[in-house]
Design a protein around this motif. Structure first.
Motif, short mmCIF file in Angstrom:
data_model
loop_
_atom_site.label_atom_id
_atom_site.label_comp_id
_atom_site.label_asym_id
_atom_site.label_seq_id
_atom_site.Cartn_x
_atom_site.Cartn_y
_atom_site.Cartn_z
N ARG A 1 -2.94 10.02 8.06
CA ARG A 1 -3.48 8.71 8.45
C ARG A 1 -3.19 7.66 7.38
NH1 ARG A 1 -7.83 11.71 10.83
NH2 ARG A 1 -9.23 11.39 9.05
N GLU A 2 -3.31 8.07 6.11
CA GLU A 2 -2.99 7.14 5.02
C GLU A 2 -1.51 6.77 5.06
OE1 GLU A 2 -4.16 8.30 1.14
OE2 GLU A 2 -6.27 8.59 1.66
N ALA A 3 -0.64 7.74 5.37
CA ALA A 3 0.79 7.47 5.43
C ALA A 3 1.11 6.48 6.55
CB ALA A 3 1.56 8.77 5.64
N GLU B 1 5.90 10.33 13.76
CA GLU B 1 5.19 9.10 14.08
C GLU B 1 5.57 7.97 13.12
OE1 GLU B 1 0.85 9.61 15.08
OE2 GLU B 1 1.27 11.58 14.22
N LEU B 2 5.84 8.36 11.89
CA LEU B 2 6.07 7.38 10.84
C LEU B 2 7.45 6.74 10.91
CD1 LEU B 2 4.83 6.25 8.17
CD2 LEU B 2 5.94 8.16 7.00
N LEU B 3 8.47 7.57 11.17
CA LEU B 3 9.85 7.11 11.05
C LEU B 3 10.19 5.90 11.94
CD1 LEU B 3 12.35 7.71 9.40
CD2 LEU B 3 13.10 9.28 11.19
N PRO B 4 9.75 5.86 13.21
CA PRO B 4 10.12 4.70 14.03
C PRO B 4 9.64 3.36 13.48
CG PRO B 4 9.33 6.49 15.40
CD PRO B 4 9.04 6.88 13.99
N SER B 5 8.55 3.36 12.72
CA SER B 5 8.02 2.10 12.20
C SER B 5 8.59 1.74 10.83
CB SER B 5 6.49 2.19 12.09
OG SER B 5 6.12 3.15 11.12
N VAL B 6 9.43 2.61 10.28
CA VAL B 6 10.03 2.39 8.96
C VAL B 6 11.44 1.84 9.13
CG1 VAL B 6 10.94 3.58 6.93
CG2 VAL B 6 8.67 4.16 7.79
N ARG B 7 11.78 0.78 8.39
CA ARG B 7 13.12 0.22 8.53
C ARG B 7 14.05 0.64 7.40
NH1 ARG B 7 16.92 -3.30 8.29
NH2 ARG B 7 16.23 -4.45 6.46
N ILE B 8 13.47 1.12 6.29
CA ILE B 8 14.28 1.54 5.14
C ILE B 8 13.93 3.00 4.82
CG2 ILE B 8 14.86 1.12 2.73
CD1 ILE B 8 13.80 -1.77 3.17
N ALA B 9 14.93 3.87 4.83
CA ALA B 9 14.72 5.27 4.46
C ALA B 9 15.63 5.59 3.28
CB ALA B 9 15.02 6.20 5.63
N ARG C 1 0.87 -1.18 0.00
CA ARG C 1 0.00 0.00 0.00
C ARG C 1 0.90 1.23 0.00
NH1 ARG C 1 -4.80 1.05 4.49
NH2 ARG C 1 -5.48 3.11 3.74
N THR C 2 0.68 2.15 -0.92
CA THR C 2 1.54 3.33 -1.04
C THR C 2 0.77 4.59 -0.64
OG1 THR C 2 0.95 3.68 -3.36
CG2 THR C 2 2.85 2.26 -2.90
N ALA C 3 1.52 5.60 -0.21
CA ALA C 3 0.90 6.87 0.19
C ALA C 3 1.83 8.02 -0.15
CB ALA C 3 0.57 6.86 1.68
N LEU C 4 1.22 9.16 -0.38
CA LEU C 4 1.94 10.40 -0.69
C LEU C 4 1.70 11.38 0.45
CD1 LEU C 4 3.50 11.94 -3.01
CD2 LEU C 4 1.27 12.79 -3.73
N ALA D 1 0.36 2.97 5.42
CA ALA D 1 0.95 2.50 4.17
C ALA D 1 2.25 1.75 4.40
CB ALA D 1 1.19 3.69 3.24
N ASP D 2 2.64 0.97 3.38
CA ASP D 2 3.91 0.24 3.40
C ASP D 2 5.04 1.08 2.80
OD1 ASP D 2 2.74 -2.38 4.26
OD2 ASP D 2 1.68 -2.16 2.35
N VAL D 3 4.70 1.91 1.82
CA VAL D 3 5.69 2.78 1.17
C VAL D 3 5.13 4.20 1.18
CG1 VAL D 3 7.00 3.28 -0.92
CG2 VAL D 3 6.44 0.91 -0.34
N VAL D 4 5.88 5.12 1.76
CA VAL D 4 5.43 6.51 1.87
C VAL D 4 6.43 7.41 1.15
CG1 VAL D 4 4.75 8.37 3.42
CG2 VAL D 4 4.41 5.99 4.11
N VAL D 5 5.92 8.28 0.29
CA VAL D 5 6.77 9.20 -0.47
C VAL D 5 6.60 10.60 0.10
CG1 VAL D 5 7.32 10.11 -2.75
CG2 VAL D 5 6.46 7.77 -2.53
N ILE D 6 7.71 11.18 0.57
CA ILE D 6 7.69 12.53 1.12
C ILE D 6 8.73 13.37 0.37
CG2 ILE D 6 6.99 11.67 3.40
CD1 ILE D 6 9.89 12.22 4.34
#
Length: 666
Positions: free
Chosen positions: A192-194, A220-228, A102-105, A197-202
C-alpha cells in the motif's frame, strides 16, 4: 526550464549536489550519464549505460529521475543494495534537491515476518534445538514493536536461518484476505505504501517474480510508473530466466508436507489421517530424489530426452507419476476440511499446483526452453527460457500502458563491445540507445596486471596447488590485503585449504574462506582485519564474490584470479545457448563463451580499484591470457593497467605497496 538544463545545473560545481555529498566533485562522466538519462526521460526511450567504476552512476540516474516530477521505479540487484539506496542515497538527494517526493521500499514476501505463521510456529509442537528456540523468541519480541516487519532490521539473524521459512509467507501459503492478521500484514502494508509513493525501490528478483505470476504488487504499480530504472542490470538476464521458466523441487514438496501436518494436527485433528496423507507425499518426494541417487552433489543433469541423463526412463516416469498421485490424493483429503479454516484452502491450491507441475515435467519441454536437474540435498527440476528477450519485448517494451515509458538500464559491466551486445541481445534491447562512460580512475598509475608464465596450464590437475603456492608467497610479501577469486568450488576448497595450512602457524595473517560464515560477516571481517594494522587478512571466494564487493583503500591491494572465467561447457544452459547460436550460423565461442568470460573477468578485476587513491595489483594465473589470440580481447576488456612482465617486477610492486601501507599506518 528543460530537464536537461535542470540536471546540468544540479551537477555544476556549486550546484545543488554540492550539498548532497561531502567533498562533492563534479565529474565529466557522471554529468554525461545524467544528461543522457534526462534525454531518455524526456523522449520516453530505452537507454543502456555502462558506467565504469567511480563514475557515480547512482546520482546520475536518481537526480534526473527526481527532478522529472514523474513516478519512478528503481530496481536493484540485491536486498542489501535496496537498503543502501533507500536508506542512504535517496534521502540525501531528496533533501539536497528539495523535491517533495514520497519514497517506499518494497521487497518480496520472504523479507517480511508473517504474523500468522509466526503464531503457528510458536504453537508447533515439533522439537527445536535451543538455538532455534532462542532465535524464535527474539523474532517474537521484535515483531511486537517493528513497523515495517522487515527481517533485515533484526540484528544477528542469519539470512540462512532455517527459521525464516517458518515465520514468513510464500505466494502459495499466504491466506490473503482470509488471514486473521490481514489488516496488520506487513507485506500488504508495504504494498500500500508503494502504491502511494512517488519513488519505489524494489529488486530484480521481485520484479521478475511479479512479471511471471503477477502477484507481488509490482503489477499494480508498473502501469502508473513512467520511469523504470534497473541498476546492476548485468544480472537481469540470469535473474529473469529463473522466474520466467518453471521448477519443481523436493524441498517444495517437503515444505508442503510440514505445513500440511502442522495445520492438520492443529486445526482438524482426527478428521483426516494426516500422518498417512503426509507420509505418502513424503515417500513420493523421497522416491523422486532417489532417482538421482548416484549423481554427485552439485551436478547438473542434462535433460534432453524423456528422462535426465543417467536416470532410467521408466523409473523417472514412475517417480513423477508418484508425486502427481500423492499430491492429487492430498487435494482430495483437503477438500473434506476446506470450510474449517482458510489454511486448508491454500494448502489445497498448493497441492494442486505441485501435482500439476509434476504432470507438466512428464510432458515434453516447451519450445525455446532448456531443461535440467540440479542435484544437491534436494532435487530441483528446472525448465527455463534461454534468455529474457521475448519477455522484455512483449511484457515491458511492448506493454507500456497508457503512456510511453522511459527504461534505464545501467551497470559497471555490460559487455566488451561498443554495442554492449552481451547485455542488449539476450535482454531484447537491440534498439535501445547505448552509452559507455569511462572511469575517472587513472588505472595505468593506480594498478598493474601480472600474468605468471611459470604456472601450469588451467587444465593441469596441479594448477590449483600451484596457484596456492605462488599466492602464499605474494601474500606474505604484502602482509595480507588479498582476495583470491576462483572459478570453481573445487578450486576454492583446494586453494583455501592450502592457504590455511600455509598460514596456520602465522600470527599475523588470517585466511578466510567462503562458506565458513555468512557473506556479509566475511566481508566485514576481511575489512576490519586489514584495517587494524595488526593482522593481515586473505579472503578466498568464488561465485557471488566476483561482483558487488566494495573494499576501498589499503584493505585490498592484491586480487588473484585462478583462471579465466569461461562458463562451464557442460552446463545445460551454456550448451543450449551454444546450440542456438550455432543453428544461426554464429560462433558459440566468439559470441557466447568469450563475451561471458570478458564480462566476468572485468567484474572480478573491478574489486581492486574502488577510489581515486587506491593502489593495487591484479594477477591472473592463466597463461592463455597472454598465449592465445583471444587473450588480447580479454585484456582489452580490463581497465588499462600497467603490465608487469616478470615475478621480480611483481614482488617489487608488492614491496612498494607494503612500504606505503606501513608509512600510512604509522
Amino acid at each position: 526550464m528543460s530537464l536537461e538544463l535542470e540536471v546540468e545545473e544540479a551537477f555544476a560545481p556549486n550546484g545543488m549536489l554540492s550539498r548532497a555529498a561531502d567533498q562533492f566533485v563534479a565529474r565529466g562522466g557522471q554529468t554525461e550519464m545524467a544528461l543522457a538519462v534526462a534525454r531518455a526521460i524526456e523522449d520516453s526511450e530505452a537507454l543502456v549505460v555502462e558506467a565504469s567504476t567511480g563514475v557515480g552512476k547512482t546520482f546520475s540516474y536518481l537526480v534526473p529521475a527526481l527532478l522529472s516530477g514523474e513516478r519512478v521505479l528503481v530496481s536493484t540487484a540485491t536486498k542489501a543494495l535496496q537498503d543502501q539506496l533507500f536508506g542512504r542515497d535517496l534521502p540525501r538527494l531528496v533533501e539536497a534537491l528539495g523535491v517533495p517526493v514520497r519514497t517506499a521500499l518494497l521487497k518480496g514476501r520472504a523479507s517480511y515476518v508473517c504474523l500468522h505463521r509466526l503464531a503457528l510456529a510458536r504453537q508447533d509442537a515439533s522439537p527445536v534445538d535451543r538455538a532455534s528456540a532462542k532465535s524464535l523468541a527474539k523474532i517474537e519480541e521484535w515483531a511486537q514493536f517493528t513497523k515495517a516487519g522487515d527481517l533485515a532490521e533484526l540484528p544477528g539473524l542469519d539470512e540462512r536461518s532455517p527459521l525464516i521459512p517458518l515465520v514468513t509467507s510464500t505466494r502459495e501459503n499466504c491466506l490473503g484476505a482470509q488471514c486473521p492478521q490481514f489488516r496488520a500484514c506487513h507485506v500488504n502494508l508495504a504494498r500500500r505504501e508503494a502504491l502511494a509513493a512517488d519513488v519505489v525501490v524494489i529488486n530484480h528478483h521481485l520484479f521478475f517474480a511479479d512479471l511471471a505470476v503477477r502477484e507481488s504488487g509490482v503489477a499494480e504499480l508498473l502501469p502508473s510508473v513512467r520511469i523504470a530504472i534497473f541498476d546492476e542490470a548485468h544480472q537481469l538476464n540470469e535473474t529473469g530466466v529463473q522466474f520466467l521458466g518453471r521448477n519443481l523441487t523436493t524441498g517444495q514438496l517437503l515444505d508442503f508436507c510440514r505445513d500440511l501436518l502442522g495445520a492438520g494436527l492443529q486445526l482438524a485433528r482426527g478428521l483426516v489421517d494426516w500422518q498417512g496423507v503426509v507420509g505418502a507425499c513424503e515417500q513420493a518426494a523421497r522416491e523422486l530424489r532417489l532417482c538421482a541417487g548416484k549423481s554427485y552433489p552439485g551436478a547438473k543433469l542434462r535433460w534432453t530426452a524423456q528422462a535426465p541423463e543417467g536416470i532410467g526412463e521408466a523409473a523417472w516416469a514412475a517417480a513423477l507419476d508418484g508425486v502427481h498421485a500423492a499430491f492429487a490424493q492430498a487435494c482430495v483429503a483437503l477438500e473434506t476440511v476446506g470450510e474449517i479454516a482458510p489454511d486448508f484452502v491454500r494448502l489445497h491450491e498448493r497441492a494442486a499446483g505441485l501435482a500439476e507441475r509434476a504432470r507438466s515435467f512428464a510432458e515434453p519441454c516447451e519450445p525455446g526452453c532448456v531443461r535440467w536437474v540440479d542435484v544437491g540435498t534436494q532435487l530441483r527440476l528446472v525448465e527455463s527460457p534461454l534468455n529474457i528477450a521475448e519477455a522484455v519485448k512483449t511484457k515491458l517494451l511492448g506493454a507500456s500502458g497508457e503512456s510511453a515509458k522511459s527504461w534505464i538500464f545501467t551497470s559497471a559491466t555490460l559487455g566488451d563491445d561498443d554495442k554492449l551486445s552481451w547485455f542488449t541481445q539476450p535482454c531484447g534491447l537491440d534498439e535501445a540507445r547505448v552509452l559507455r562512460v569511462g572511469s575517472p580512475f587513472d588505472y595505468s598509475q593506480q594498478s598493474a596486471l601480472y600474468i605468471p608464465q611459470n604456472i601450469p596450464k588451467p587444465s593441469d590437475p596441479s594448477h590449483p596447488a600451484a596457484v596456492a603456492k605462488s599466492a602464499a608467497e605474494w601474500i606474505r610479501r604484502l602482509g595480507g590485503r588479498t582476495m583470491v577469486l576462483t572459478t570453481t568450488l573445487r578450486a576454492l576448497r583446494t586453494i583455501g585449504d592450502a592457504l590455511q595450512l600455509a598460514f596456520e602457524n602465522s600470527g599475523d595473517i588470517e585466511v578466510l574462506v567462503q562458506g565458513a560464515m555468512p557473506k556479509r560477516v566475511l566481508i566485514e571481517r576481511f575489512r576490519q582485519g586489514n584495517a587494524d594494522g595488526q593482522r593481515g587478512c586473505v579472503l578466498v571466494a568464488s561465485a557471488s564474490f566476483w561482483e558487488g564487493i566494495d573494499v576501498p583503500g589499503e584493505a585490498l591491494q592484491l586480487v588473484i584470479i585462478d583462471k579465466l572465467p569461461f562458463p562451464p561447457p557442460n552446463d545445460p544452459m551454456a550448451e543450449a545457448r551454444s546450440r542456438a547460436l550455432e543453428a544461426e550460423g554464429r560462433s558459440s565461442f566468439n559470441d557466447y563463451f568469450l563475451p561471458e568470460a570478458a564480462v566476468a573477468l572485468k567484474q572480478g578485476a573491478g574489486r581492486l580499484i574502488r577510489r581515486e587513491t587506491d593502489q593495487g595489483v591484479l594477477v591472473v594465473c592463466d597463461t592463455r591470457l597472454s598465449s592465445m589470440g583471444y587473450g588480447k580481447r580479454l585484456v582489452r576488456a580490463l581497465p588499462p593497467m600497467e603490465r608487469l612482465h616478470s615475478e621480480s617486477q611483481l614482488l617489487d610492486r608488492l614491496d612498494a605497496l607494503t612500504r606505503t601501507c606501513t608509512r600510512d599506518c604509522q
